[in-house]
Design an enzyme around this catalytic site. Structure first.
Site, PDB file in Angstrom:
ATOM      1  N   TYR A 165     -15.151  12.113 -13.216  1.00 12.12           N
ATOM      2  CA  TYR A 165     -15.757  13.336 -13.433  1.00 12.12           C
ATOM      3  C   TYR A 165     -14.819  14.292 -13.929  1.00 12.12           C
ATOM      4  O   TYR A 165     -14.859  15.185 -14.741  1.00 12.12           O
ATOM      5  CB  TYR A 165     -16.279  13.749 -12.013  1.00 12.12           C
TER       6      TYR A 165
HETATM    7  P1  NAD Z   1     -28.557  18.335 -10.302  1.00 13.62           P
HETATM    8  O1  NAD Z   1     -28.716  17.074 -10.208  1.00 13.62           O
HETATM    9  O2  NAD Z   1     -29.327  19.332  -9.451  1.00 13.62           O
HETATM   10  O3  NAD Z   1     -28.989  18.717 -11.952  1.00 13.62           O
HETATM   11  C1  NAD Z   1     -28.695  18.008 -12.970  1.00 13.62           C
HETATM   12  C2  NAD Z   1     -30.050  17.694 -13.576  1.00 13.62           C
HETATM   13  O4  NAD Z   1     -29.598  16.829 -14.949  1.00 13.62           O
HETATM   14  C3  NAD Z   1     -31.023  16.851 -12.938  1.00 13.62           C
HETATM   15  O5  NAD Z   1     -32.412  17.605 -13.147  1.00 13.62           O
HETATM   16  C4  NAD Z   1     -31.161  15.452 -13.853  1.00 13.62           C
HETATM   17  O6  NAD Z   1     -32.072  14.739 -13.747  1.00 13.62           O
HETATM   18  C5  NAD Z   1     -30.630  15.915 -15.086  1.00 13.62           C
HETATM   19  N1  NAD Z   1     -29.689  14.702 -15.730  1.00 13.62           N
HETATM   20  C6  NAD Z   1     -28.901  13.890 -15.274  1.00 13.62           C
HETATM   21  N2  NAD Z   1     -28.397  12.871 -15.780  1.00 13.62           N
HETATM   22  C7  NAD Z   1     -29.480  13.168 -16.952  1.00 13.62           C
HETATM   23  C8  NAD Z   1     -29.679  12.066 -18.170  1.00 13.62           C
HETATM   24  N3  NAD Z   1     -28.781  11.058 -18.553  1.00 13.62           N
HETATM   25  N4  NAD Z   1     -30.657  12.686 -18.927  1.00 13.62           N
HETATM   26  C9  NAD Z   1     -31.417  13.666 -18.622  1.00 13.62           C
HETATM   27  N5  NAD Z   1     -31.137  14.592 -17.664  1.00 13.62           N
HETATM   28  C10 NAD Z   1     -29.979  14.090 -16.667  1.00 13.62           C
HETATM   29  O7  NAD Z   1     -27.212  19.092 -10.506  1.00 13.62           O
HETATM   30  P2  NAD Z   1     -26.453  20.253 -10.865  1.00 13.62           P
HETATM   31  O8  NAD Z   1     -25.320  20.321  -9.878  1.00 13.62           O
HETATM   32  O9  NAD Z   1     -27.195  21.444 -11.023  1.00 13.62           O
HETATM   33  O10 NAD Z   1     -25.731  20.157 -12.177  1.00 13.62           O
HETATM   34  C11 NAD Z   1     -25.770  20.662 -13.380  1.00 13.62           C
HETATM   35  C12 NAD Z   1     -24.598  20.831 -14.011  1.00 13.62           C
HETATM   36  O11 NAD Z   1     -23.637  21.471 -13.294  1.00 13.62           O
HETATM   37  C13 NAD Z   1     -23.816  19.367 -14.308  1.00 13.62           C
HETATM   38  O12 NAD Z   1     -23.139  19.464 -15.508  1.00 13.62           O
HETATM   39  C14 NAD Z   1     -22.700  19.485 -13.378  1.00 13.62           C
HETATM   40  O13 NAD Z   1     -21.748  18.607 -13.729  1.00 13.62           O
HETATM   41  C15 NAD Z   1     -22.488  20.809 -13.192  1.00 13.62           C
HETATM   42  N6  NAD Z   1     -21.635  21.351 -11.908  1.00 13.62           N
HETATM   43  C16 NAD Z   1     -22.135  21.343 -11.007  1.00 13.62           C
HETATM   44  C17 NAD Z   1     -21.535  21.943  -9.702  1.00 13.62           C
HETATM   45  C18 NAD Z   1     -22.019  21.946  -8.483  1.00 13.62           C
HETATM   46  O14 NAD Z   1     -21.338  22.004  -7.529  1.00 13.62           O
HETATM   47  N7  NAD Z   1     -23.398  21.454  -8.053  1.00 13.62           N
HETATM   48  C19 NAD Z   1     -20.165  22.560  -9.978  1.00 13.62           C
HETATM   49  C20 NAD Z   1     -19.634  22.642 -11.138  1.00 13.62           C
HETATM   50  C21 NAD Z   1     -20.377  21.917 -12.336  1.00 13.62           C
END
Ligand code: NAD
Length: 264
Positions: A165
């Site tokens: 990651y």
């Molecule tokens: P989440 O799982 O709630 O949302 C992610 C979404 O991406 C989901 O709806 C999932 O179905 C979709 N997804 C995943 N793989 C996929 C694929 N191969 N094709 C199509 N859709 C796909 O998680 P989140 O935390 O909202 O993540 C969103 C972004 O935020 C990500 O890039 C994550 O790395 C980043 N992020 C999250 C955090 C955190 O603390 N939650 C912090 C920093 C960055």
């Protein structure tokens, strides 16, 4: 730029958001729609629960089910924006997957390769493919891209990130900066790099990263100087800001809502 005039004003602003069915992406879709955007969403799942389905009924959101690792899925969602809403002003690359915090010796080589390839494919190649599909229409409209990075784009083992990651989110920062240089002056490219936000984020194996437990949220809070665990709704307006005329002078930049991890 057509932000305050021309075609965008006539038809209203239009966005594509990947990973818009859950978490940060879902909050971004809701925020954009609440501020007059129409949005085409690419996600492998349809959204669950309340909120977005009602928006969908109002015909302000089109859902495209597909995988961000598939170039055709990006073509389909951009085409949905163009054909249903008449243009494209903003591409939000956001869909992501986590590695569960693995260290290099946690898995055998073949298993490590499988996890690393999956994470890099979704979190990096998925962003490249989205940018490829959206760049032409965004150049036509004078629009912009905003990508979701992470505290893991800057730190090592920040908020529990593992080696795959971390590699992916550092690489995604490179994608943002390279795209910003490539696509100037017609398309601006910026990013939001949140710290821990309690969402449905999953590992490659499908396990919840945050699990909603007190223990995990306390750990996130304990890591940052402000002592906060942000909600997705607090992060979402930053995407709209980066797409707005107020950010017309910004490209290749990253906003970091992470409770001050940079000064930890
Ligand atoms: P989440 O799982 O709630 O949302 C992610 C979404 O991406 C989901 O709806 C999932 O179905 C979709 N997804 C995943 N793989 C996929 C694929 N191969 N094709 C199509 N859709 C796909 O998680 P989140 O935390 O909202 O993540 C969103 C972004 O935020 C990500 O890039 C994550 O790395 C980043 N992020 C999250 C955090 C955190 O603390 N939650 C912090 C920093 C960055």
């Amino acid at each position: 730029m057509a932000i305050d005039g021309g075609r965008r004003t006539e038809r209203g602003p239009v966005a594509v958001v990947t990973g818009g069915a859950s978490g940060i992406g879902r909050a971004v879709v809701a925020d954009l729609v609440a501020h007059g955007y129409r949005v085409a969403v690419l996600d492998r799942d349809l959204p669950e629960g309340r909120g977005l389905p009602q928006v969908h009924e109002a015909d302000r959101v089109r859902w495209v089910v597909g995988d961000v690792r598939d170039p055709d899925a990006h073509s389909r969602v951009v085409e949905a924006a163009l054909s249903h809403f008449g243009g494209l002003d903003l591409f939000v690359g956001n869909a992501g997957v986590h590695d569960g915090g693995i260290r290099v010796r946690d898995l055998a080589g073949a298993a490590l390769a499988e996890v690393a390839r999956h994470v890099l494919d979704v979190d990096v190649v998925g962003y490249l493919l989205g940018a490829r599909a959206a760049a032409g229409p965004l150049a036509d409209s004078g629009g912009s891209m905003v990508f979701t990075l992470s505290d893991a784009s800057y730190l090592v083992r920040g908020n529990g990130a593992g080696i795959a990651y971390t590699a992916a989110k550092y690489a995604a920062l490179g994608v943002v900066r390279h795209l910003a240089a490539d696509l100037a002056p017609s398309v601006r490219v910026n990013a939001v790099a949140p710290g821990g936000v309690v969402t449905g984020l999953r590992t490659v194996a499908g396990d919840r990263v945050f699990g909603g437990t007190e223990e995990i949220t306390a750990a996130v809070r304990g890591l940052n100087p402000l002592g906060v665990v942000l909600r997705a709704e607090q992060v979402a307006p930053l995407y709209r800001f980066l797409a707005s005329a107020a950010a017309a002078g910004m490209t290749g930049e990253v906003l970091r809502p992470d409770g001050g991890l940079a000064v930890r």
